[in-house]
Scaffold this active site. Structure first.
Site, PDB file in Angstrom:
ATOM      1  N   ASP A 291       1.734 -10.052 -19.522  1.00  0.00           N
ATOM      2  CA  ASP A 291       0.873 -10.041 -20.916  1.00  0.00           C
ATOM      3  C   ASP A 291       2.431  -9.325 -21.957  1.00  0.00           C
ATOM      4  O   ASP A 291       3.359  -9.524 -20.935  1.00  0.00           O
ATOM      5  CB  ASP A 291      -0.285  -8.701 -21.275  1.00  0.00           C
ATOM      6  CG  ASP A 291       0.197  -7.657 -21.065  1.00  0.00           C
ATOM      7  OD1 ASP A 291       1.502  -6.902 -20.476  1.00  0.00           O
ATOM      8  OD2 ASP A 291      -0.437  -6.325 -21.106  1.00  0.00           O
ATOM      9  N   ASP A 293       3.493  -6.602 -24.570  1.00  0.00           N
ATOM     10  CA  ASP A 293       3.162  -5.076 -25.156  1.00  0.00           C
ATOM     11  C   ASP A 293       3.935  -4.910 -26.589  1.00  0.00           C
ATOM     12  O   ASP A 293       5.284  -5.383 -26.359  1.00  0.00           O
ATOM     13  CB  ASP A 293       3.243  -3.909 -24.465  1.00  0.00           C
ATOM     14  CG  ASP A 293       2.635  -4.200 -22.747  1.00  0.00           C
ATOM     15  OD1 ASP A 293       1.504  -4.362 -22.711  1.00  0.00           O
ATOM     16  OD2 ASP A 293       3.192  -4.522 -22.376  1.00  0.00           O
ATOM     17  N   ASP A 393      -1.123  -7.176 -26.108  1.00  0.00           N
ATOM     18  CA  ASP A 393      -1.349  -5.652 -26.751  1.00  0.00           C
ATOM     19  C   ASP A 393      -0.985  -5.290 -27.811  1.00  0.00           C
ATOM     20  O   ASP A 393       0.931  -5.126 -28.202  1.00  0.00           O
ATOM     21  CB  ASP A 393      -1.296  -4.807 -25.162  1.00  0.00           C
ATOM     22  CG  ASP A 393      -1.899  -5.399 -23.963  1.00  0.00           C
ATOM     23  OD1 ASP A 393      -3.388  -5.393 -25.015  1.00  0.00           O
ATOM     24  OD2 ASP A 393      -1.864  -4.593 -23.406  1.00  0.00           O
TER      25      ASP A 393
HETATM   26  N1  CTP Z   1      -1.079   1.375 -20.654  1.00  0.00           N
HETATM   27  C1  CTP Z   1      -1.439   2.256 -20.743  1.00  0.00           C
HETATM   28  N2  CTP Z   1      -3.217   1.680 -21.164  1.00  0.00           N
HETATM   29  C2  CTP Z   1      -3.703   0.567 -21.110  1.00  0.00           C
HETATM   30  C3  CTP Z   1      -2.889   0.091 -20.338  1.00  0.00           C
HETATM   31  C4  CTP Z   1      -1.533   0.314 -20.638  1.00  0.00           C
HETATM   32  O1  CTP Z   1      -1.196   3.212 -21.203  1.00  0.00           O
HETATM   33  N3  CTP Z   1      -4.816   0.717 -21.227  1.00  0.00           N
HETATM   34  C5  CTP Z   1       0.123   1.609 -20.376  1.00  0.00           C
HETATM   35  C6  CTP Z   1       1.101   1.665 -18.643  1.00  0.00           C
HETATM   36  O2  CTP Z   1       1.501   3.119 -18.665  1.00  0.00           O
HETATM   37  C7  CTP Z   1       1.842   1.139 -19.056  1.00  0.00           C
HETATM   38  C8  CTP Z   1       2.246  -0.155 -19.897  1.00  0.00           C
HETATM   39  O3  CTP Z   1       1.070   0.670 -21.063  1.00  0.00           O
HETATM   40  O4  CTP Z   1       2.605   1.452 -18.566  1.00  0.00           O
HETATM   41  C9  CTP Z   1       2.432  -1.310 -19.692  1.00  0.00           C
HETATM   42  O5  CTP Z   1       1.088  -2.132 -19.727  1.00  0.00           O
HETATM   43  P1  CTP Z   1       0.871  -3.113 -18.492  1.00  0.00           P
HETATM   44  O6  CTP Z   1       0.761  -4.172 -20.270  1.00  0.00           O
HETATM   45  O7  CTP Z   1      -0.494  -3.232 -17.814  1.00  0.00           O
HETATM   46  O8  CTP Z   1       1.720  -3.344 -17.347  1.00  0.00           O
HETATM   47  P2  CTP Z   1       3.649  -3.609 -17.564  1.00  0.00           P
HETATM   48  O9  CTP Z   1       4.370  -2.599 -16.648  1.00  0.00           O
HETATM   49  O10 CTP Z   1       4.065  -4.423 -19.082  1.00  0.00           O
HETATM   50  O11 CTP Z   1       3.032  -5.065 -16.403  1.00  0.00           O
HETATM   51  P3  CTP Z   1       3.499  -6.833 -16.623  1.00  0.00           P
HETATM   52  O12 CTP Z   1       4.787  -7.692 -16.999  1.00  0.00           O
HETATM   53  O13 CTP Z   1       2.718  -7.138 -16.099  1.00  0.00           O
HETATM   54  O14 CTP Z   1       2.365  -6.349 -18.572  1.00  0.00           O
HETATM   55 MN    MN Z   2       2.390  -5.644 -19.844  1.00  0.00          MN
HETATM   56 MN    MN Z   3      -0.587  -4.550 -21.415  1.00  0.00          MN
END
Ligand code: CTP
Ligand code: MN
Ligand code: MN
Length: 469
Positions: A291, A293, A393
């Protein structure tokens, strides 16, 4: 720590003999008994428990042998060494290897030298998650993160001497791979019906481990089975099914940049002066992600209020969203946080969305393909529709909490977990994406940058690109 029915049976047995058995960790617990679980896994589970008790070291971590002997005697037998679970030393330095057991005290780059081993350990971690064995899942993640932080490839078991977080189980898997090139346990797991089904089902946006497990027990194996079984889906899951293919395709850095432009425009339009920051994996330097963020704030405290619904409104008017759900602020510490007024309590804080990202016609995804004919862009003929569904997000934070939110949303997930573990266990502080509370001084510690938070925690600053634990 054992199967539910076995635990129920043993609990009944011991209660009948006058023992007190608790299902959750509380102040009253003195002995923790496990079966077929390593000391490391129990330790990791123990650390993952949010509990009031600060004296976790006084709990005895015991093997089932202590329990069976106690049942035989009808009273708790005195604890001998053979009853105790072996828990690895927290931090060791020998054989030239010095590595801290806390991932937040190490530099973990994205590119490292042990991909085959870390992939294997991560698969076992994922599978443990699918089985709701959190302790085991974290133990494998920690082991994997240690290998990521090594300066070179592991060529023999000798190379592991003195390294922290590598339990018996992880070492066994590593040994197998070093000797045979593959681990039979990893291969078996990967081929297993449960793993494959759980992987596919939790791959649907809106489906967590609990739901996927229920479906699995009902005989559902693939997303396509949901319709056959007549399953009713909630709004998120329905969107997840609709855009399953796009959402299972990794998001590229180029797509993240496009989205940054769009979200930046939306935010700037509804609140001039508001700023957005790309967080998550992309901020750590990843080239792809599941995703994108974003963190949104305004330099003037309070101006960010009601921002999220307006941003979402702006995007929806322009038909840029396929799905959105705003979640209320769950910040509970508001009362003691000086910068917050009561009216901030119900401010919206984050939004899980699926964007309809229009792809540039020319050279999309860096290729040099010719522009597609306009009719092909409209879809319906099996051609690419010219847009892609992408998970985004959005998080809004007041400027007073910005540094905490930035640190909290940059990840990695394990790095965050380790930061909180460090704060709690070593500093008697509690860290969240909103604040840092010092329990000793009974006050919140303010910070305007990530660097200041690391300093409060007594940690050397680790830049985002080295938080890939
Ligand atoms: N996070 C959080 N609460 C959530 C989801 C995520 O605090 N409900 C935080 C997590 O601690 C994470 C960060 O947001 O460190 C990013 O989450 P995520 O997008 O799931 O992971 P990524 O590290 O960005 O991996 P990806 O590249 O697969 O998206
Ligand atoms: Mn992410
Ligand atoms: Mn995320």
């Amino acid at each position: 720590m054992m199967g539910a029915s076995r635990r129920a049976f043993l609990s009944r047995l011991s209660r009948s003999k006058g023992f007190r058995v608790e299902d959750t960790l509380s102040q009253a617990v003195t002995h923790i008994v496990s079966e077929n679980t390593s000391g490391e896994e129990v330790q990791a589970w123990l650390e993952s428990q949010v509990t009031e008790r600060g004296d976790r070291d006084t709990v005895h971590l015991l093997d089932i042998t202590w329990f069976t002997e106690s049942m035989r005697e009808g009273c708790p037998v005195s604890i001998e060494d053979r009853h105790r679970l072996r828990v690895p030393e927290p931090s060791t330095q020998s054989a030239g290897n010095t590595m801290d057991s806390y991932a937040c005290r190490r530099r973990t780059p994205l590119q490292h030298h042990n991909m085959v081993l870390t992939d294997a350990l991560q698969l076992l971690s994922e599978n443990a998650e699918f089985c709701e064995n959190e302790g085991r899942s974290v133990a494998f993640k920690r082991a994997s993160a240690v290998l990521k932080a090594l300066q070179g490839p592991v060529c023999s078991l000798e190379d592991l001497r003195g390294l922290p977080c590598l339990g018996e189980h992880s070492r066994r898997v590593i040994k197998e791979i070093l000797e045979d090139g593959v681990s039979s346990e990893v291969e078996c797991t990967q081929q297993s019906e449960k793993y494959q089904a759980m992987k596919a089902l939790t791959g649907i946006f809106g489906v967590g481990v609990k739901t996927a497990q229920l479906w699995f027990w009902e005989g559902i194996r693939r997303p396509a089975d949901l319709q056959t079984f007549g399953k009713k889906l909630n709004r998120a899951q329905a969107a997840g099914m609709l855009y399953y293919e796009d959402l299972s395709t990794p998001v590229t850095r180029a797509e993240a940049d496009l989205l940054q432009g769009i979200v930046g425009e939306a935010v700037g339009a509804v609140l001039p002066g508001a700023r957005i920051t790309l967080t998550g994996g992309f901020r750590r330097g990843k080239q792809t992600g599941h995703d994108v963020d974003f963190l949104i704030t305004h330099p003037e405290e309070g101006r960010e209020e009601e921002l999220l619904p307006k941003v979402i409104g702006w995007l929806e008017t322009r038909d840029l969203l396929l799905y959105q759900k705003i979640h209320k602020n769950s910040y509970l510490e508001a009362k003691e946080w000086p910068a917050r007024s009561a009216s901030n309590m119900d401010r919206f804080e984050r939004c899980f969305t699926i964007f309809k990202l229009m792809l540039p016609r020319v050279a999309h995804q860096g290729s040099t393909q010719a522009p597609r004919a306009p009719e092909a862009q409209e879809g319906g003929t099996g051609e690419s529709p010219g847009w892609k569904a992408v998970r985004v997000d959005l998080v809004v934070t007041p400027i007073s909490q910005y540094a905490f939110a930035l640190l909290g949303w940059t990840g990695s997930q394990l790095f965050e977990r380790e930061l909180r573990r460090w704060a709690g266990q070593e500093k008697s502080m509690s860290l969240s994406s909103h604040a840092l509370f010092d329990s000793t001084r009974r006050q919140y510690l303010r910070a305007a940058s990530e660097e200041e938070i690391f300093a409060h925690l007594g940690l050397e600053f680790i830049p985002p690109a080295e938080r890939n634990a």
